[in-house]
Design an enzyme around this catalytic site. Sequence first.
Site, PDB file in Angstrom:
ATOM      1  N   SER A 148       0.980  -1.139  -0.209  1.00 32.38           N
ATOM      2  CA  SER A 148      -0.056  -0.004  -0.108  1.00 32.38           C
ATOM      3  C   SER A 148       0.829   1.223  -0.119  1.00 32.38           C
ATOM      4  O   SER A 148       2.417   0.953   0.439  1.00 32.38           O
ATOM      5  CB  SER A 148      -0.796   0.007   1.290  1.00 32.38           C
ATOM      6  OG  SER A 148      -1.435   1.001   1.183  1.00 32.38           O
ATOM      7  N   TYR A 161      -1.970  -1.275  10.251  1.00 33.71           N
ATOM      8  CA  TYR A 161      -2.453  -0.508   8.743  1.00 33.71           C
ATOM      9  C   TYR A 161      -0.526  -0.337   8.237  1.00 33.71           C
ATOM     10  O   TYR A 161      -0.534  -0.801   7.760  1.00 33.71           O
ATOM     11  CB  TYR A 161      -3.659  -0.103   8.373  1.00 33.71           C
ATOM     12  CG  TYR A 161      -3.409  -0.178   6.938  1.00 33.71           C
ATOM     13  CD1 TYR A 161      -4.684  -1.184   6.491  1.00 33.71           C
ATOM     14  CD2 TYR A 161      -3.471   0.632   6.268  1.00 33.71           C
ATOM     15  CE1 TYR A 161      -4.327  -1.895   4.861  1.00 33.71           C
ATOM     16  CE2 TYR A 161      -3.677   0.520   4.698  1.00 33.71           C
ATOM     17  CZ  TYR A 161      -3.683  -1.126   4.596  1.00 33.71           C
ATOM     18  OH  TYR A 161      -4.036  -1.201   2.964  1.00 33.71           O
TER      19      TYR A 161
HETATM   20  P1  NDP Z   1     -11.797  -5.954   1.025  1.00 29.08           P
HETATM   21  O1  NDP Z   1     -12.034  -5.437   1.440  1.00 29.08           O
HETATM   22  O2  NDP Z   1     -12.611  -5.723  -0.281  1.00 29.08           O
HETATM   23  O3  NDP Z   1     -11.275  -7.301   0.272  1.00 29.08           O
HETATM   24  C1  NDP Z   1     -10.203  -8.003   1.052  1.00 29.08           C
HETATM   25  C2  NDP Z   1     -10.504  -9.664   0.448  1.00 29.08           C
HETATM   26  O4  NDP Z   1      -9.120 -10.023   1.079  1.00 29.08           O
HETATM   27  C3  NDP Z   1     -11.335 -10.210   1.032  1.00 29.08           C
HETATM   28  O5  NDP Z   1     -11.726 -10.873  -0.177  1.00 29.08           O
HETATM   29  C4  NDP Z   1     -11.570 -10.168   2.680  1.00 29.08           C
HETATM   30  O6  NDP Z   1     -12.088 -12.226   2.494  1.00 29.08           O
HETATM   31  C5  NDP Z   1     -10.251 -11.058   2.437  1.00 29.08           C
HETATM   32  N1  NDP Z   1      -9.559 -11.259   3.578  1.00 29.08           N
HETATM   33  C6  NDP Z   1      -9.190 -10.219   4.309  1.00 29.08           C
HETATM   34  N2  NDP Z   1      -9.353 -11.028   5.849  1.00 29.08           N
HETATM   35  C7  NDP Z   1      -8.641 -12.523   5.897  1.00 29.08           C
HETATM   36  C8  NDP Z   1      -8.564 -13.054   6.240  1.00 29.08           C
HETATM   37  N3  NDP Z   1      -7.569 -12.965   7.495  1.00 29.08           N
HETATM   38  N4  NDP Z   1      -8.267 -14.632   6.082  1.00 29.08           N
HETATM   39  C9  NDP Z   1      -9.103 -14.349   4.759  1.00 29.08           C
HETATM   40  N5  NDP Z   1      -9.052 -13.870   3.651  1.00 29.08           N
HETATM   41  C10 NDP Z   1      -9.295 -12.551   4.248  1.00 29.08           C
HETATM   42  O7  NDP Z   1     -10.022  -4.903   0.104  1.00 29.08           O
HETATM   43  P2  NDP Z   1      -9.271  -4.982  -1.248  1.00 29.08           P
HETATM   44  O8  NDP Z   1      -9.605  -5.730  -2.169  1.00 29.08           O
HETATM   45  O9  NDP Z   1      -9.018  -3.334  -1.089  1.00 29.08           O
HETATM   46  O10 NDP Z   1      -7.712  -4.545  -0.194  1.00 29.08           O
HETATM   47  C11 NDP Z   1      -7.010  -5.912  -1.032  1.00 29.08           C
HETATM   48  C12 NDP Z   1      -5.506  -5.959  -0.892  1.00 29.08           C
HETATM   49  O11 NDP Z   1      -5.255  -4.358  -1.903  1.00 29.08           O
HETATM   50  C13 NDP Z   1      -5.520  -5.422   0.674  1.00 29.08           C
HETATM   51  O12 NDP Z   1      -4.158  -6.195   0.881  1.00 29.08           O
HETATM   52  C14 NDP Z   1      -5.457  -3.372   1.032  1.00 29.08           C
HETATM   53  O13 NDP Z   1      -4.639  -3.826   2.126  1.00 29.08           O
HETATM   54  C15 NDP Z   1      -4.437  -3.546  -0.019  1.00 29.08           C
HETATM   55  N6  NDP Z   1      -4.975  -2.022  -0.724  1.00 29.08           N
HETATM   56  C16 NDP Z   1      -6.472  -1.816  -0.603  1.00 29.08           C
HETATM   57  C17 NDP Z   1      -6.494  -0.217  -0.776  1.00 29.08           C
HETATM   58  C18 NDP Z   1      -7.565   0.260  -1.000  1.00 29.08           C
HETATM   59  O14 NDP Z   1      -7.779   1.268  -1.258  1.00 29.08           O
HETATM   60  N7  NDP Z   1      -8.603  -0.184  -1.675  1.00 29.08           N
HETATM   61  C19 NDP Z   1      -5.550   1.151  -1.382  1.00 29.08           C
HETATM   62  C20 NDP Z   1      -3.997  -0.149  -0.881  1.00 29.08           C
HETATM   63  C21 NDP Z   1      -4.148  -0.950  -0.618  1.00 29.08           C
HETATM   64  P3  NDP Z   1     -13.360 -11.578   2.766  1.00 29.08           P
HETATM   65  O15 NDP Z   1     -14.172 -10.887   1.350  1.00 29.08           O
HETATM   66  O16 NDP Z   1     -14.533 -13.372   2.888  1.00 29.08           O
HETATM   67  O17 NDP Z   1     -13.452 -11.035   3.497  1.00 29.08           O
END
Ligand code: NDP
Length: 257
Positions: A148, A161
Amino acid sequence: MSPGEAAFDFTGRVALVTGAGRGIGHAIAQALLETGAEVVGVSRTDESARRLAQLDPEGERLVSFAADVASEQAAEEAVGAALTRFGRLDILINNAGQRSKRGPISELDISDWDEVQATNVRSMYLFCRAAERPLREAGPGYVVNVGSLAGFFGIGYAAAYSASKGAVAQLTKSLAADWASSGIQVNAVAPGYIETDMNADLRRDDPDRARAFGERIPLGRWGRPDDVVGPVLFLCTPAAGYIHGVVLPVDGGVLAR
Ligand code: NDP
């Protein structure tokens, strides 16, 4: 046509994507499927696992299941599924992540700190460890970790975070140094502001603040999950073969300003 379809061909490749049920991970898993890969996707909830499974209802090229990525068992199970179902593992996308609760560090519960580090960093260590041998045997194997912009600069009221994403960057560089000679390429992407469920509450409840974030983006708009797909897939191709240990911002120019 998605960005993936336009330029890539992963036929015969097997990819494992964490956090594949929603947002950025879902877009990456979908693009990998569309470009010919066989995919194992892990989500936290059954609902998300089912949502991903709908991309290939017959399950011919997709295994989707729910597990906590911070558990050793999940990492072993996911890598095991790739090997059992598809016979190899070429690509690991460590995407699963969660936000920390917002607030001054003195007011936060230590359980929030622990959970964020476990989901965002411990999971990457576990999945990399479980995948090392098959990725080496795939030769070349590819790992892309999702960091990120918060790994580049501190974020007020989100210390857990931000610290976790700094750790993702350093884990990426360390593994790249360790594994380059084994034929495993390790890189990371650092998304900027991407419209997903992770920040849906901010965009809904505080549109002025969300707009202010958008105004800081030189490209003039928030990103979409598809904006992250192309750079991730590129890092999993021979075209990126001399790139090791980078943390590539995918941010519409935020860091450049
Ligand atoms: P979302 O919240 O839309 O999706 C996150 C995904 O990760 C979901 O599928 C969730 O599962 C899964 N997940 C979270 N925790 C666990 C766990 N403990 N075990 C298994 N699966 C898990 O987030 P984003 O798509 O936005 O984020 C994806 C990545 O991008 C992350 O690492 C985030 O930090 C990073 N990021 C995002 C940004 C943004 O602006 N969106 C900016 C910078 C980085 P479930 O659907 O079942 O809850």
